[in-house]
Design an enzyme around this catalytic site. Sequence first.
Site, mmCIF file in Angstrom:
data_model
loop_
_atom_site.group_PDB
_atom_site.id
_atom_site.type_symbol
_atom_site.label_atom_id
_atom_site.label_comp_id
_atom_site.label_asym_id
_atom_site.label_seq_id
_atom_site.Cartn_x
_atom_site.Cartn_y
_atom_site.Cartn_z
ATOM 1 N N LEU A 1 0.823 -1.208 0.000
ATOM 2 C CA LEU A 1 0.000 0.000 0.000
ATOM 3 C C LEU A 1 0.861 1.265 0.000
ATOM 4 O O LEU A 1 0.846 2.034 0.972
ATOM 5 C CB LEU A 1 -0.914 0.028 1.231
ATOM 6 C CG LEU A 1 -1.824 -1.186 1.492
ATOM 7 C CD1 LEU A 1 -2.583 -1.010 2.798
ATOM 8 C CD2 LEU A 1 -2.800 -1.373 0.340
ATOM 9 N N PRO A 2 1.642 1.517 -1.070
ATOM 10 C CA PRO A 2 2.397 2.772 -1.101
ATOM 11 C C PRO A 2 1.421 3.950 -1.063
ATOM 12 O O PRO A 2 0.311 3.851 -1.575
ATOM 13 C CB PRO A 2 3.135 2.701 -2.438
ATOM 14 C CG PRO A 2 2.387 1.706 -3.259
ATOM 15 C CD PRO A 2 1.805 0.728 -2.293
ATOM 16 N N HIS A 3 1.853 5.047 -0.420
ATOM 17 C CA HIS A 3 0.904 6.153 -0.265
ATOM 18 C C HIS A 3 1.617 7.476 -0.010
ATOM 19 O O HIS A 3 2.802 7.501 0.351
ATOM 20 C CB HIS A 3 -0.038 5.866 0.899
ATOM 21 C CG HIS A 3 0.682 5.546 2.173
ATOM 22 N ND1 HIS A 3 0.981 4.265 2.548
ATOM 23 C CD2 HIS A 3 1.179 6.342 3.146
ATOM 24 C CE1 HIS A 3 1.617 4.274 3.711
ATOM 25 N NE2 HIS A 3 1.753 5.521 4.085
ATOM 26 N N ALA A 4 0.873 8.566 -0.199
ATOM 27 C CA ALA A 4 1.392 9.897 0.131
ATOM 28 C C ALA A 4 0.225 10.857 0.265
ATOM 29 O O ALA A 4 -0.823 10.684 -0.369
ATOM 30 C CB ALA A 4 2.352 10.385 -0.952
#
Lengths: 565, 565
Positions: free
Chosen positions: A478-481
Amino acid sequence: MENLTQHHFMVLFLSLGILLGMARVLGELAQRLRQPAVLGELFAGVLLGPTVLGSIAPEFSAFLFPPQGPNAIALEAIATLAIVLFLMVAGIEVDLSTIWRQGRVGCKVGIASIAIPFLLGFAAAWLAPQALGRQPDADPMIFALFLAIAISITALPIIAKTLMDMDLYRSDIGMVVVSAAIFNDLAGWIVFAVVLGLMGNPAGSGHSIMLTIALTLAFVGAMLTLGRWLIHKALPFVQAYTRWPGGELSFALILGMLGAACMEWIGIHAIFGAFLVGAAVGDSSHLRERTRATIEQFVSFIFAPIFFASIGLKVNFLTYFDGPLVLTVLLITCVGKLAGGILGARWGGMPPREARAVGFAMVSVGAMGIIVGLLALEAGIIRQRLFVALVIMAMATSMMGGPAMRLILRPTKKWRLRDALSSKLFLRELKAGSPREAIQEMTAAVGEAVGLDAEALEAAVWTREEALSTGIGNGVALPHARIEGLQESLVVVGFSDTGIDFDAPDDKLAHAIFLILTPAADPSAQLEITSELARLFRDPHMLSRVLRMQSFTDFLALISASVRP
Amino acid sequence: MENLTQHHFMVLFLSLGILLGMARVLGELAQRLRQPAVLGELFAGVLLGPTVLGSIAPEFSAFLFPPQGPNAIALEAIATLAIVLFLMVAGIEVDLSTIWRQGRVGCKVGIASIAIPFLLGFAAAWLAPQALGRQPDADPMIFALFLAIAISITALPIIAKTLMDMDLYRSDIGMVVVSAAIFNDLAGWIVFAVVLGLMGNPAGSGHSIMLTIALTLAFVGAMLTLGRWLIHKALPFVQAYTRWPGGELSFALILGMLGAACMEWIGIHAIFGAFLVGAAVGDSSHLRERTRATIEQFVSFIFAPIFFASIGLKVNFLTYFDGPLVLTVLLITCVGKLAGGILGARWGGMPPREARAVGFAMVSVGAMGIIVGLLALEAGIIRQRLFVALVIMAMATSMMGGPAMRLILRPTKKWRLRDALSSKLFLRELKAGSPREAIQEMTAAVGEAVGLDAEALEAAVWTREEALSTGIGNGVALPHARIEGLQESLVVVGFSDTGIDFDAPDDKLAHAIFLILTPAADPSAQLEITSELARLFRDPHMLSRVLRMQSFTDFLALISASVRP
């Protein structure tokens, strides 16, 4: 007397299928536009009834919905069964204990929001009955009482739904509104029942007015005390000694029908009996959530649409549309209900902003007002043009509540995964072999789809990824920013059959990668979406199921049917 | 034409409530006696119809179920809607892929078990039409075809239910029976539809016979190929773009009604259309279990009982009871179906014992035969006394299947916790302070309740307990023993508010103690009950919920509603 022939059955099933189909499609459309489903369902009837289909293709309309004969009787019987079951569900939704808990404020809002529009409506109808569409031979007192009730009643199901959509259902303000609406509903229905009794039941039981009123009050009182207690005591026996869940299901429905029959015998419409039985059944802590859900789903998605669509069949909305009358009724209702809700909330000690929100929440007249209007039309008290005006008013006020409350309270939008997905952000097969490449590929898709700076996005996500890798295990990453200036949360879905090493705690390669971009201004959005995904993939079979999906639609179908609200 | 007045609505809801109530109570009773529920439901109609209530209180019977007028039309419309929905559920239960998998044997059983009784029935009806109750003006060929179908059709729902109850549904023999029954059902309905077409639709579409047959076959073919494929493709869209689960639910029902209308238009009864739509919808792997369950529960527990009870209203079962005719029909059916099933199974290569079991499984004519008989009665092909004989035959054969299969296969009974509980073995508050005392107290209760030697029981349980303590943690202990000579499994329930140290792995005191005694002759009984209890208490809130129960009924209600089959 004719019997039902093959032709009648064919027409019956065709008309039911078309009515339900149209109602459900337009109901779903209404919800897409953030409006209550009942709006679309009613409109389906308008399209299929005399207003539209009857004007374009009068013969087909008469074939499908003959105004007389066995088919008319059959459809009316099924529609009446439908509304009885719908009112029973509305009763089940009533939480009697909420009234006692939020009693003081809710009660004050309830009293004010029924008393003020009631007085306003009564005064208007008394002073200008002709202008408001009284049937010439209807009793002025009964007409005035009817109009007063039609505009002072509240749509509990619509209010509850609006509050749930805004995530305010269990908040303080939500509880005040719900308990006020419950009070309003119960009081409104009882007064309405008494008024029906006052009419002397032209076709009915032949009881005297006083007897009808006494029997009504006795039934209400008995149902909310002894009946409630008996049902509460009987439910464990039903559960213990019948097959689950059929026993409980039919127990509730049998009581509902007997209650309906009882009220009809007294001389009052069947729906009140079903509503009261529903309130008594729903109040028992022994009623299982599963039974409640089965009844509610079947009734809300099958019976209620059939009934509400059948309303549109009754009258030509264009012929009887009377602009000034619609505006007058709408104005009286809005002024009365807003004033009632706001003054009631202030009286109960709420601050001005919350009081305004309560006022707008109480404006919805919705389905309940339509039912009252329909009964008045059928009893020959009001004219068609007032009925049309009441229906339009009921719909308009129901559209008003939600947006107005949003404007006043400005609740933070709760982000749901579904809303953040898009077919343009669905990458069935990633080419990437490393996290960096995957993030590059996925942010590039965002750049293309919504015109954002892909490189800036990539940098933001990669910085976060370098700080702590986002493989959560079980093949999911779950890469996120959080992105400055972003208005809507976005989730890019990428599948990788070979797998990408996102450094998960269980050392498994990630096959499903969800890139989550949320507005920096909404700090909780990221957590909401992340936790929804985590919940989804807690099921160990979910990953293999997701990876089998070949198209965005299939993927969305799987997600929609798996996420529990 | 009359319209529906208050009186009609009162009678409608009263009759529906009473009909459903009686049907459900007798249906539950029938199941207690290990018989299919439909038996009790039908009997409810016999009690409320001309047979019993009509003889005892003819005026009340005529008030409740008037044979003519708006109420008769309304009830018939609702009952027809009910049977259409029931047949749709029966269609959903059909697993088309099972036919292909168990194809060879199932097909042979299916062919033989429809062909042999069909030929036998046809021959009997052709040779002795008067003795068998043909209407004098009915066509002999059509009469013979009808009787042949009525006795050769099979009750898939009852067969499936019987197999599930015996835990044989997913066994080899179960799959053969199910696929044969599916084949039989589909073939039987299609032949029946063609026969209906042959009748030339007196009140119907006015199509020619050949056109009706051609349209029927075209509809069946299209539904099982193109329709099935379209539904399978459409379901993900419905799931993805409508609210869950309402979209799917109404999608299925709308199609069912349109299918019913289509078949009525062709000139064939609506139920076939709904059945075929059900088979096509149920075949899609995209249909969710939850939607299936909601439709099935509502239909099986509400609509089906209303329909089957309404059958009993149609005819006086005593007046038209004709002993020799009943026996003749029953004999033809049993001989034909048994021979068909057994020969078919042998032909398919099954060993004699299994073949006998298959034969008895295929004997059930059940609900399907009744529907065929009802249509024949309404079409004026058979007389009331044959209808009565068909109904009795259908019921009798349905009662036969299960017990006969049990005798032949002697399956080990699957022990369910519920069956082992008893109010005499429910000790709300144990006095014991130690495991030894608890076991003593609980075995003493068994000794008193069922007259076994308490000391021997205690010794057996204690020996087991000393070998390895039975606290499973979370406040639950499951002391147990296999008892020589015991016939039925017994579970003693004991609660202890202070708690007893059963040496659980989590060191918690046990508050709920279940003493499990199982027959030594049935080695798997103990495991079955233990694992059911373990599953129940996997829910961490279960213990506190259980301990709140004050009576055996409350406890049983909680258990019944919590255990999933």
